[in-house]
Design an enzyme around this catalytic site. Structure first.
Site, PDB file in Angstrom:
ATOM      1  N   GLY A  15       0.809  -1.216   0.000  1.00 52.80           N
ATOM      2  CA  GLY A  15       0.000   0.000   0.000  1.00 52.80           C
ATOM      3  C   GLY A  15       0.839   1.262   0.000  1.00 52.80           C
ATOM      4  N   SER A  17       0.942   3.544  -2.522  1.00 55.21           N
ATOM      5  CA  SER A  17       0.515   4.505  -3.551  1.00 55.21           C
ATOM      6  C   SER A  17      -0.136   5.762  -2.993  1.00 55.21           C
ATOM      7  CB  SER A  17      -0.462   3.809  -4.506  1.00 55.21           C
ATOM      8  OG  SER A  17      -1.529   3.238  -3.773  1.00 55.21           O
ATOM      9  N   SER A 145      -3.165   0.549  14.762  1.00 52.17           N
ATOM     10  CA  SER A 145      -3.978   1.741  15.017  1.00 52.17           C
ATOM     11  C   SER A 145      -4.281   1.769  16.508  1.00 52.17           C
ATOM     12  CB  SER A 145      -5.295   1.672  14.247  1.00 52.17           C
ATOM     13  OG  SER A 145      -6.206   2.640  14.751  1.00 52.17           O
ATOM     14  N   TYR A 158     -12.490  -3.484  12.015  1.00 48.12           N
ATOM     15  CA  TYR A 158     -11.182  -2.817  11.911  1.00 48.12           C
ATOM     16  C   TYR A 158     -10.403  -2.913  13.225  1.00 48.12           C
ATOM     17  CZ  TYR A 158      -7.982   1.116  10.828  1.00 48.12           C
ATOM     18  OH  TYR A 158      -6.877   1.915  10.600  1.00 48.12           O
TER      19      TYR A 158
HETATM   20  P1  NAP Z   1      -5.304   5.056   2.411  1.00 50.08           P
HETATM   21  O1  NAP Z   1      -4.903   6.463   2.177  1.00 50.08           O
HETATM   22  O2  NAP Z   1      -6.722   4.650   2.244  1.00 50.08           O
HETATM   23  O3  NAP Z   1      -4.343   4.102   1.502  1.00 50.08           O
HETATM   24  C1  NAP Z   1      -4.508   2.723   1.581  1.00 50.08           C
HETATM   25  C2  NAP Z   1      -3.396   2.048   0.808  1.00 50.08           C
HETATM   26  O4  NAP Z   1      -3.585   0.627   0.925  1.00 50.08           O
HETATM   27  C3  NAP Z   1      -3.421   2.356  -0.672  1.00 50.08           C
HETATM   28  O5  NAP Z   1      -2.105   2.414  -1.172  1.00 50.08           O
HETATM   29  C4  NAP Z   1      -4.175   1.166  -1.276  1.00 50.08           C
HETATM   30  O6  NAP Z   1      -3.815   0.884  -2.629  1.00 50.08           O
HETATM   31  C5  NAP Z   1      -3.690   0.057  -0.367  1.00 50.08           C
HETATM   32  N1  NAP Z   1      -4.587  -1.090  -0.315  1.00 50.08           N
HETATM   33  C6  NAP Z   1      -5.882  -1.110   0.071  1.00 50.08           C
HETATM   34  N2  NAP Z   1      -6.376  -2.354  -0.028  1.00 50.08           N
HETATM   35  C7  NAP Z   1      -5.379  -3.138  -0.479  1.00 50.08           C
HETATM   36  C8  NAP Z   1      -5.257  -4.512  -0.799  1.00 50.08           C
HETATM   37  N3  NAP Z   1      -6.291  -5.373  -0.670  1.00 50.08           N
HETATM   38  N4  NAP Z   1      -4.074  -4.978  -1.260  1.00 50.08           N
HETATM   39  C9  NAP Z   1      -3.019  -4.133  -1.397  1.00 50.08           C
HETATM   40  N5  NAP Z   1      -3.064  -2.820  -1.125  1.00 50.08           N
HETATM   41  C10 NAP Z   1      -4.230  -2.325  -0.677  1.00 50.08           C
HETATM   42  O7  NAP Z   1      -4.915   4.578   3.903  1.00 50.08           O
HETATM   43  P2  NAP Z   1      -3.983   5.276   5.011  1.00 50.08           P
HETATM   44  O8  NAP Z   1      -4.805   6.210   5.785  1.00 50.08           O
HETATM   45  O9  NAP Z   1      -2.717   5.727   4.393  1.00 50.08           O
HETATM   46  O10 NAP Z   1      -3.705   4.009   5.947  1.00 50.08           O
HETATM   47  C11 NAP Z   1      -2.540   3.213   5.841  1.00 50.08           C
HETATM   48  C12 NAP Z   1      -2.483   2.292   7.048  1.00 50.08           C
HETATM   49  O11 NAP Z   1      -2.506   3.081   8.240  1.00 50.08           O
HETATM   50  C13 NAP Z   1      -3.660   1.340   7.151  1.00 50.08           C
HETATM   51  O12 NAP Z   1      -3.230   0.093   7.655  1.00 50.08           O
HETATM   52  C14 NAP Z   1      -4.561   2.020   8.159  1.00 50.08           C
HETATM   53  O13 NAP Z   1      -5.400   1.103   8.805  1.00 50.08           O
HETATM   54  C15 NAP Z   1      -3.548   2.643   9.093  1.00 50.08           C
HETATM   55  N6  NAP Z   1      -4.055   3.756   9.883  1.00 50.08           N
HETATM   56  C16 NAP Z   1      -4.519   4.900   9.293  1.00 50.08           C
HETATM   57  C17 NAP Z   1      -4.997   5.940  10.091  1.00 50.08           C
HETATM   58  C18 NAP Z   1      -5.518   7.233   9.519  1.00 50.08           C
HETATM   59  O14 NAP Z   1      -5.997   8.069  10.291  1.00 50.08           O
HETATM   60  N7  NAP Z   1      -5.434   7.459   8.216  1.00 50.08           N
HETATM   61  C19 NAP Z   1      -5.003   5.787  11.484  1.00 50.08           C
HETATM   62  C20 NAP Z   1      -4.512   4.618  12.052  1.00 50.08           C
HETATM   63  C21 NAP Z   1      -4.038   3.607  11.239  1.00 50.08           C
HETATM   64  P3  NAP Z   1      -4.723   1.429  -3.891  1.00 50.08           P
HETATM   65  O15 NAP Z   1      -4.826   2.916  -3.739  1.00 50.08           O
HETATM   66  O16 NAP Z   1      -3.974   1.035  -5.101  1.00 50.08           O
HETATM   67  O17 NAP Z   1      -6.044   0.739  -3.774  1.00 50.08           O
END
Ligand code: NAP
Length: 250
Positions: A15, A17, A145, A158
């Site tokens: 992930g 991208s 998280s 989640y």
């Molecule tokens: P995001 O902006 O939604 O990006 C998600 C990334 O995961 C994208 O690169 C997406 O690729 C990829 N992805 C989704 N489903 C996938 C799959 N089945 N196989 C391979 N790649 C996949 O998410 P984010 O906010 O950066 O979160 C990243 C991590 O941090 C996650 O584990 C999330 O749970 C954790 N997190 C986030 C937050 C927050 O506040 N944002 C807080 C706590 C934890 P595509 O774009 O190509 O689909």
């Protein structure tokens, strides 16, 4: 800004991208690593990120991977090792949300989140552990998280997956320590990415009100901690969960 030296290192991240993953990829490339990153559904976005990194002299390779698919993950790690020659670190970052209250949550929304956020990490760790064990060195960083520690209404799927990552991190840290492989978990609170963009300003204000630092994190503020866990400076740290949440969980 403090930077770490990852010259000549080969890292894999799921992930990469968008959001936190993209910030990690950019940071590790700027610190000298060759990063193998994945996208799932968005080839144009990853191509744009790769072009910018390469124009700045960085080395990145994007591959299409669905982390919920065992074969896809296995082939990704094999490609990293065959092309990069080794695998110094694995960052399990890919994740999704399918929020809803328990009584309205479909079995599919439960399974999709567990398959992607927890089983996908199991697949990647299992595939990467073998080459790391042969090398007798490696780093694994799981992106959890704080809801995995505190729970969150509307996120039983989640938060269960993220709580599972805590157990996975600690168990695997114990299994792999003798091979000089560390396993740690970075647990963000609120980070400004597409995942949180769907919240209304009102919801964000309520959330920020509870955060001692009174704001969300930039993805770069998570990337710097991930880089630390991959660096020589953290060699004696394993089995830990580090909350990066502006003080929300303490
Ligand atoms: P995001 O902006 O939604 O990006 C998600 C990334 O995961 C994208 O690169 C997406 O690729 C990829 N992805 C989704 N489903 C996938 C799959 N089945 N196989 C391979 N790649 C996949 O998410 P984010 O906010 O950066 O979160 C990243 C991590 O941090 C996650 O584990 C999330 O749970 C954790 N997190 C986030 C937050 C927050 O506040 N944002 C807080 C706590 C934890 P595509 O774009 O190509 O689909």
């Amino acid at each position: 800004m403090k930077t770490f030296d990852h010259s000549g290192k080969v890292f894999a991240i799921t992930g990469g991208s968008r959001g936190i993953g993209e910030a990690v990829v950019r940071r590790l490339c700027s610190e000298g690593a060759h990063v193998f990153a994945t996208y799932n559904s968005n080839p144009d976005r990853s191509a744009a990120v790769a072009a910018e990194i390469e124009a700045a002299g960085g080395k990145v390779t994007f591959l299409q991977v669905n982390v919920a698919d065992e074969t896809s993950v296995k082939e990704f790690i094999e490609a990293v090792v065959s092309t990069g020659g080794r695998i110094d670190g694995l960052v399990n970052n890919a994740g999704i949300t399918r929020d809803g209250l328990l009584m309205r949550m479909s079995t599919k929304d439960w399974s999709d989140v567990i398959d992607t956020n927890l089983t996908g990490v199991f697949f990647a760790c299992r595939a990467a552990a073998r080459p790391m064990m042969s090398q007798r060195s490696g780093r694994i960083v799981n992106i959890g998280s704080i809801v995995g520690l505190q729970g969150n209404a509307g996120q039983v799927n989640y938060s269960s997956a993220k709580a599972g990552l805590v157990g996975l991190t600690k168990s695997l840290a114990r299994e792999l320590a003798s091979r000089n492989i560390s396993v740690n978990c970075v647990a963000p609170g609120y980070v400004e990415t597409d995942m949180t963009a769907k919240l209304t300003d009102e919801q964000k204000a309520a959330f920020f009100g509870n955060i001692p630092l009174k704001r969300g994190a930039a993805p770069e503020e998570i990337a710097s901690v991930v880089s630390f866990f991959l660096a020589a400076e953290s060699a004696y740290v394993t089995g830990q969960v580090l909350n990066v949440c502006g003080g929300l969980a303490m």
